[in-house]
Design a protein around this motif. Sequence first.
Motif, PDB file in Angstrom:
ATOM      1  N   LEU A  25     -95.538 -63.212 -23.796  1.00  0.00           N
ATOM      2  CA  LEU A  25     -96.465 -62.554 -23.843  1.00  0.00           C
ATOM      3  C   LEU A  25     -97.361 -62.332 -25.227  1.00  0.00           C
ATOM      4  O   LEU A  25     -96.742 -62.716 -26.349  1.00  0.00           O
ATOM      5  CB  LEU A  25     -96.212 -60.996 -23.423  1.00  0.00           C
ATOM      6  N   LEU A  26     -98.598 -62.496 -24.988  1.00  0.00           N
ATOM      7  CA  LEU A  26     -99.405 -62.346 -26.372  1.00  0.00           C
ATOM      8  C   LEU A  26     -99.407 -61.078 -26.978  1.00  0.00           C
ATOM      9  O   LEU A  26    -100.268 -60.097 -26.644  1.00  0.00           O
ATOM     10  CB  LEU A  26    -100.771 -62.832 -26.091  1.00  0.00           C
ATOM     11  N   GLY A  27     -98.829 -60.784 -27.971  1.00  0.00           N
ATOM     12  CA  GLY A  27     -98.905 -59.741 -28.980  1.00  0.00           C
ATOM     13  C   GLY A  27     -98.162 -58.320 -28.524  1.00  0.00           C
ATOM     14  O   GLY A  27     -97.704 -58.368 -27.245  1.00  0.00           O
ATOM     15  N   LEU A  28     -98.072 -57.525 -29.593  1.00  0.00           N
ATOM     16  CA  LEU A  28     -97.382 -56.276 -29.047  1.00  0.00           C
ATOM     17  C   LEU A  28     -98.315 -55.373 -27.970  1.00  0.00           C
ATOM     18  O   LEU A  28     -97.643 -54.741 -27.016  1.00  0.00           O
ATOM     19  CB  LEU A  28     -97.356 -55.362 -30.564  1.00  0.00           C
ATOM     20  N   TYR A  29     -99.544 -55.409 -28.125  1.00  0.00           N
ATOM     21  CA  TYR A  29    -100.252 -54.792 -27.042  1.00  0.00           C
ATOM     22  C   TYR A  29     -99.869 -55.269 -25.674  1.00  0.00           C
ATOM     23  O   TYR A  29     -99.715 -54.466 -24.974  1.00  0.00           O
ATOM     24  CB  TYR A  29    -101.934 -55.097 -27.304  1.00  0.00           C
ATOM     25  N   THR A  30     -99.926 -56.396 -25.524  1.00  0.00           N
ATOM     26  CA  THR A  30     -99.701 -56.866 -23.995  1.00  0.00           C
ATOM     27  C   THR A  30     -98.358 -56.461 -23.808  1.00  0.00           C
ATOM     28  O   THR A  30     -97.873 -56.120 -22.664  1.00  0.00           O
ATOM     29  CB  THR A  30     -99.698 -58.622 -23.913  1.00  0.00           C
ATOM     30  N   ARG A  31     -97.292 -56.699 -24.698  1.00  0.00           N
ATOM     31  CA  ARG A  31     -95.952 -56.342 -24.538  1.00  0.00           C
ATOM     32  C   ARG A  31     -95.519 -54.844 -24.106  1.00  0.00           C
ATOM     33  O   ARG A  31     -94.862 -54.490 -23.088  1.00  0.00           O
ATOM     34  CB  ARG A  31     -94.903 -56.695 -25.562  1.00  0.00           C
ATOM     35  N   ARG A  32     -96.272 -53.998 -24.922  1.00  0.00           N
ATOM     36  CA  ARG A  32     -96.247 -52.436 -24.627  1.00  0.00           C
ATOM     37  C   ARG A  32     -97.100 -52.181 -23.187  1.00  0.00           C
ATOM     38  O   ARG A  32     -96.470 -51.618 -22.327  1.00  0.00           O
ATOM     39  CB  ARG A  32     -97.084 -51.768 -25.564  1.00  0.00           C
TER      40      ARG A  32
END
Length: 334
Positions: free
Chosen positions: A307-314
């Motif tokens: 997943l691309l970046g913390l935003y997408t993971r959260r």
Amino acid sequence: MSYLSELRSVWGSSPLISVGVSVLIQDEAGRILLQRRGDDGLWGVVGGGLEPGESFVDAAHRELREETGLTCPDLAPLPLEEALVSGPEFYHRYPNGHEIYLVGMRTHGTLPAAALAHAAPDDSGETLELRWFALDDLPPLSSNINRANMNVLRLRAGLPALPLFHFPEAPPHDDHLARLRAAVGPRPLFAPGASVLVEDGRGRLLLLRHARTGQWVLPGGKLHPGESFEACARRELAEETGGHAGQLTPVQLLQGPEFRYKDTSGPWDSVGVLYRAEGVTGEITLPEGEITGARWWAADEVAGADLLGLYTRRAVEAWREGQTTPASHASLRP
């Protein structure tokens, strides 16, 4: 010098997206705390623009201290559907000619009426006077943001909404943030936007493969000046998947210092609203050069996705936690 002041030194008075917070404080009688503003002499709620690396709640506490000298222990965001601020109606032109489109959120707290005796605004001149007002006996208000703020509380109290002042149509979509980046250089900038959770008939989540990184992302992107978070979500869903949502419901605001990311142009502080889509129809059509693939992911397998970046993971974590939430599934055709 504040974030906006630094941008104005380069950008001039032309419209900017201003990320800010409103602080709605009520007393035990339900009256609202308003300040008479130093710029136009009219009344409005406490609030102001965020600084890079600052969360909405931290900014709310800071603005309350600066503009009143008070603290509010129970200050917190309103429920998301009441909290969000965005859209062409939040255009404002200050007396000095500076133009902005406000985006952000509303916070709410309570203080006893007697607390006002201890108010001590800073010496910036922004606050000329502070006073409690009944929601059905309001003074002349400054700008649509303050009328809209009052409407949130008036509707809760069973009072009719105040009409909004006339506002211009949103400008045509352009590369506003790219032009701003080119003008101000590699300093932190806010990147307001929206993303969308789309499920298929088997409860799987749609993710898109990002062309530049090869990682997986949600449909979504950045706001244009005068665009609402929901309008951004609808536009990005259509542009990146060919899908059209019957309904979009905001489920989470992802913002704060942990959501800063960098690209080749410089750092960005993400201010993203996550929407759950219902009744999505259409045929999956990917934009050439931006998205190289699409895939439906089950909750038990998406943990293995790159997943691309913390935003997408959260955002994906929020979706997994909401698996029991009923939703009408997409009929997007591959």
